[in-house]
Motif scaffolding. Structure first.
Motif, PDB file in Angstrom:
ATOM      1  N   PRO A 193     -48.748   1.780 -25.654  1.00  0.00           N
ATOM      2  CA  PRO A 193     -49.606   2.274 -24.580  1.00  0.00           C
ATOM      3  C   PRO A 193     -48.976   3.476 -23.882  1.00  0.00           C
ATOM      4  N   ASP A 194     -49.789   4.202 -23.172  1.00  0.00           N
ATOM      5  CA  ASP A 194     -49.321   5.383 -22.445  1.00  0.00           C
ATOM      6  C   ASP A 194     -48.708   4.941 -21.123  1.00  0.00           C
ATOM      7  N   LEU A 195     -47.500   4.389 -21.231  1.00  0.00           N
ATOM      8  CA  LEU A 195     -46.779   3.907 -20.062  1.00  0.00           C
ATOM      9  C   LEU A 195     -45.392   4.521 -20.052  1.00  0.00           C
ATOM     10  N   PRO A 196     -44.828   4.780 -18.871  1.00  0.00           N
ATOM     11  CA  PRO A 196     -43.454   5.285 -18.831  1.00  0.00           C
ATOM     12  C   PRO A 196     -42.480   4.233 -19.336  1.00  0.00           C
ATOM     13  N   THR A 197     -41.440   4.696 -20.004  1.00  0.00           N
ATOM     14  CA  THR A 197     -40.383   3.815 -20.495  1.00  0.00           C
ATOM     15  C   THR A 197     -39.314   3.692 -19.422  1.00  0.00           C
ATOM     16  N   ILE A 198     -38.993   2.459 -19.072  1.00  0.00           N
ATOM     17  CA  ILE A 198     -38.035   2.233 -17.989  1.00  0.00           C
ATOM     18  C   ILE A 198     -36.603   2.389 -18.476  1.00  0.00           C
ATOM     19  N   ILE A 212     -43.163  -3.795  -6.579  1.00  0.00           N
ATOM     20  CA  ILE A 212     -42.910  -4.707  -7.686  1.00  0.00           C
ATOM     21  C   ILE A 212     -43.062  -3.944  -9.001  1.00  0.00           C
ATOM     22  N   PHE A 213     -42.086  -4.088  -9.866  1.00  0.00           N
ATOM     23  CA  PHE A 213     -42.173  -3.507 -11.202  1.00  0.00           C
ATOM     24  C   PHE A 213     -42.658  -4.567 -12.185  1.00  0.00           C
ATOM     25  N   VAL A 214     -43.668  -4.223 -12.974  1.00  0.00           N
ATOM     26  CA  VAL A 214     -44.118  -5.054 -14.094  1.00  0.00           C
ATOM     27  C   VAL A 214     -43.614  -4.364 -15.357  1.00  0.00           C
ATOM     28  N   ILE A 215     -42.696  -5.014 -16.036  1.00  0.00           N
ATOM     29  CA  ILE A 215     -41.966  -4.397 -17.148  1.00  0.00           C
ATOM     30  C   ILE A 215     -42.217  -5.213 -18.410  1.00  0.00           C
ATOM     31  N   THR A 216     -42.721  -4.558 -19.454  1.00  0.00           N
ATOM     32  CA  THR A 216     -43.115  -5.301 -20.645  1.00  0.00           C
ATOM     33  C   THR A 216     -42.544  -4.697 -21.923  1.00  0.00           C
ATOM     34  N   TYR A 217     -42.422  -5.567 -22.906  1.00  0.00           N
ATOM     35  CA  TYR A 217     -42.264  -5.137 -24.294  1.00  0.00           C
ATOM     36  C   TYR A 217     -43.340  -5.864 -25.079  1.00  0.00           C
ATOM     37  N   SER A 218     -44.109  -5.114 -25.871  1.00  0.00           N
ATOM     38  CA  SER A 218     -45.190  -5.723 -26.643  1.00  0.00           C
ATOM     39  C   SER A 218     -45.292  -5.031 -27.993  1.00  0.00           C
ATOM     40  N   THR A 219     -45.310  -5.807 -29.053  1.00  0.00           N
ATOM     41  CA  THR A 219     -45.434  -5.242 -30.389  1.00  0.00           C
ATOM     42  C   THR A 219     -46.896  -5.028 -30.766  1.00  0.00           C
ATOM     43  N   TYR A 220     -47.727  -6.026 -30.467  1.00  0.00           N
ATOM     44  CA  TYR A 220     -49.121  -5.971 -30.904  1.00  0.00           C
ATOM     45  C   TYR A 220     -50.126  -5.891 -29.756  1.00  0.00           C
ATOM     46  N   GLY A 221     -49.647  -5.824 -28.518  1.00  0.00           N
ATOM     47  CA  GLY A 221     -50.549  -5.577 -27.397  1.00  0.00           C
ATOM     48  C   GLY A 221     -50.937  -6.785 -26.576  1.00  0.00           C
ATOM     49  N   HIS A 222     -50.614  -7.990 -27.026  1.00  0.00           N
ATOM     50  CA  HIS A 222     -51.021  -9.183 -26.282  1.00  0.00           C
ATOM     51  C   HIS A 222     -50.384  -9.217 -24.891  1.00  0.00           C
ATOM     52  N   ILE A 223     -49.107  -8.928 -24.833  1.00  0.00           N
ATOM     53  CA  ILE A 223     -48.409  -8.952 -23.542  1.00  0.00           C
ATOM     54  C   ILE A 223     -48.971  -7.893 -22.597  1.00  0.00           C
ATOM     55  N   ASN A 224     -49.309  -6.737 -23.131  1.00  0.00           N
ATOM     56  CA  ASN A 224     -49.852  -5.684 -22.267  1.00  0.00           C
ATOM     57  C   ASN A 224     -51.187  -6.087 -21.658  1.00  0.00           C
ATOM     58  N   LYS A 225     -51.978  -6.833 -22.410  1.00  0.00           N
ATOM     59  CA  LYS A 225     -53.260  -7.298 -21.866  1.00  0.00           C
ATOM     60  C   LYS A 225     -53.029  -8.317 -20.756  1.00  0.00           C
ATOM     61  N   VAL A 226     -52.073  -9.217 -20.957  1.00  0.00           N
ATOM     62  CA  VAL A 226     -51.731 -10.174 -19.898  1.00  0.00           C
ATOM     63  C   VAL A 226     -51.202  -9.434 -18.673  1.00  0.00           C
ATOM     64  N   ALA A 227     -50.419  -8.387 -18.907  1.00  0.00           N
ATOM     65  CA  ALA A 227     -49.847  -7.609 -17.804  1.00  0.00           C
ATOM     66  C   ALA A 227     -50.933  -6.991 -16.924  1.00  0.00           C
ATOM     67  N   GLU A 228     -52.064  -6.608 -17.517  1.00  0.00           N
ATOM     68  CA  GLU A 228     -53.155  -6.038 -16.723  1.00  0.00           C
ATOM     69  C   GLU A 228     -53.637  -7.039 -15.673  1.00  0.00           C
ATOM     70  N   SER A 229     -53.697  -8.307 -16.058  1.00  0.00           N
ATOM     71  CA  SER A 229     -54.116  -9.332 -15.098  1.00  0.00           C
ATOM     72  C   SER A 229     -53.013  -9.624 -14.086  1.00  0.00           C
ATOM     73  N   ILE A 230     -51.759  -9.586 -14.522  1.00  0.00           N
ATOM     74  CA  ILE A 230     -50.634  -9.735 -13.593  1.00  0.00           C
ATOM     75  C   ILE A 230     -50.738  -8.668 -12.506  1.00  0.00           C
ATOM     76  N   VAL A 231     -50.994  -7.432 -12.916  1.00  0.00           N
ATOM     77  CA  VAL A 231     -51.103  -6.320 -11.963  1.00  0.00           C
ATOM     78  C   VAL A 231     -52.271  -6.537 -11.000  1.00  0.00           C
ATOM     79  N   LYS A 232     -53.403  -7.018 -11.504  1.00  0.00           N
ATOM     80  CA  LYS A 232     -54.544  -7.306 -10.626  1.00  0.00           C
ATOM     81  C   LYS A 232     -54.156  -8.282  -9.530  1.00  0.00           C
TER      82      LYS A 232
END
Length: 200
Positions: A56-61, A4-24
């Protein structure tokens, strides 16, 4: 193993924080998770003026990587009830995959962020569904599968369409523990559906 790919765009980081829980939640089921971000289209000068933090230090898809996965969870903030231009640009780059029907039958879901309770959390997903339809992908909503979605004692982002957070107009509000719990549950639920579809 289902991927499963979790793919995000986030300007201020809120989505990336939610994504961490999605990944969990995804990892609870034993699926393989790929974590990616969508390329930024704004210049560094503009981002600096917007007071946006570093990415964040994430690869760009890139679009050609999508067929490697069995399912996708896309996370992004709303822009007037639709996806941001960066997300639209990414989906616009998938034309060759559409022509090849490379994503046909693959499941996808969404999670999101808005400035206010009525800032377009549900309509942001609704306006993104045509992309899935044209690719022949299967939209997997979360439903009301977590008790916090019935909690009216405080502001809580998310709905039957997916997990969500509310950032306030100035971005000062961070995802709450309840919002993160909903996101984790969505990840787990989505992984189970994707696994069943992959085995079909």
């Amino acid at each position: 193993m289902v991927k499963i790919f979790v793919i995000t765009y986030s300007t201020y980081g809120h989505i990336n924080k939610v994504a961490e829980s999605i990944v969990k939640g995804l990892q609870k089921t034993g699926v393989e998770v790929g974590r990616y971000q969508i390329a930024e289209t704004l210049s560094e000068d503009i981002l600096t003026k917007m007071h946006a933090p570093p990415k964040p230090d994430l690869p760009t898809i890139v679009a050609s990587q999508l067929p490697e996965a069995d399912g996708y969870l896309f996370g992004f903030p709303t822009r007037y009830g639709t996806a941001p231009a960066q997300v639209k640009a990414f989906f616009d780059s998938t034309g060759q995959l559409w022509a090849q029907q490379a994503l046909m039958g693959k499941p996808a879901g969404f999670f999101f962020s808005t400035a206010s309770q009525h800032g377009g959390q549900e309509v942001t997903v609704f306006t993104s569904l045509p992309i899935l339809a044209h690719h022949g992908m299967i939209f997997v909503p979360f439903g009301y599968a977590h008790p916090y979605l019935f909690d009216n004692s405080e502001v809580i982002g998310g709905s039957a369409w997916g997990a969500g957070t509310i950032a306030d107009g100035d971005g000062s509000r961070q995802p709450s523990e309840k919002e993160l719990a909903i996101a984790e549950a969505q990840g787990e639920s989505f992984a189970k559906v994707a696994t069943k579809l992959a085995a079909a």
